[in-house]
Design a protein around this motif. Structure first.
Motif, short mmCIF file in Angstrom:
data_model
loop_
_atom_site.label_atom_id
_atom_site.label_comp_id
_atom_site.label_asym_id
_atom_site.label_seq_id
_atom_site.Cartn_x
_atom_site.Cartn_y
_atom_site.Cartn_z
N GLU A 61 17.29 -10.52 11.73
CA GLU A 61 18.61 -9.77 12.41
C GLU A 61 18.98 -10.85 13.47
O GLU A 61 20.16 -10.77 13.96
N LEU A 78 19.62 -13.89 13.01
CA LEU A 78 20.62 -14.95 11.94
C LEU A 78 22.06 -14.47 12.46
O LEU A 78 22.63 -13.78 11.53
N LYS A 121 15.35 -13.97 6.06
CA LYS A 121 15.77 -12.67 6.52
C LYS A 121 15.62 -12.35 7.92
O LYS A 121 14.34 -12.31 8.15
N GLN A 126 25.19 -20.23 8.00
CA GLN A 126 24.76 -18.80 8.04
C GLN A 126 24.53 -18.22 6.84
O GLN A 126 23.12 -17.60 6.36
N GLU A 127 25.30 -18.05 5.93
CA GLU A 127 25.14 -17.65 4.54
C GLU A 127 24.11 -18.29 3.70
O GLU A 127 23.04 -17.50 2.97
N GLU A 150 20.85 -17.23 5.26
CA GLU A 150 20.29 -15.86 4.89
C GLU A 150 19.82 -15.92 3.41
O GLU A 150 19.11 -14.61 3.15
N LYS A 151 20.18 -16.58 2.45
CA LYS A 151 19.70 -16.41 1.09
C LYS A 151 18.21 -16.67 1.39
O LYS A 151 17.36 -16.17 0.49
#
Length: 126
Positions: free
Chosen positions: A72, A74, A70, A62-63, A66-67
């Protein structure tokens, strides 16, 4: 994309399979990232081995996603369900091609036995 037999997939995952097949973000992005990482990891370490085990930690995944994306949508739950949808839709067999472990804190990790056959099945779905 291959036709998925819905009867063989747990019901909550069917929606995720359709989201992946329709290339919806962030679900398709997760799958693309995983397939790319598995292929790179296997090509680097699997040259002398018939298979390797690739571990997926949903929180770390997930991290990483997210990079790049973007959204919501996720969340760790959605990442877990997307991973499971990919594995089931690719017709990988639990215990033979992949297995799931649970930490003492209740978090799950997914372990895929990566070899030419499993890679082919994963890429065939997408």
């Amino acid at each position: 994309m291959s036709e998925v037999q819905v009867g063989k997939v747990p019901i909550p995952l069917v929606n995720y399979i359709y989201l992946i097949m329709n290339r919806k973000s962030p679900y398709y992005d997760i799958v693309q990232h995983l397939l790319r990482e598995m292929e790179i990891h296997y090509s680097r370490t699997g040259k002398d081995l018939s298979e390797i085990v690739y571990t997926i930690n949903p929180r770390i995944l997930q991290e990483e996603i997210e990079k790049r994306v973007k959204s919501e949508k996720l969340t760790t739950v959605n990442v877990c369900r997307t991973v499971l949808a990919l594995l089931y839709a690719s017709e990988l067999r639990e215990e033979k091609d992949f297995y799931i472990t649970t930490t003492s804190g209740g978090r799950r990790n997914y372990h895929v036995k990566v070899n030419p056959r499993t890679l082919n099945m994963l890429f065939r779905f997408v």
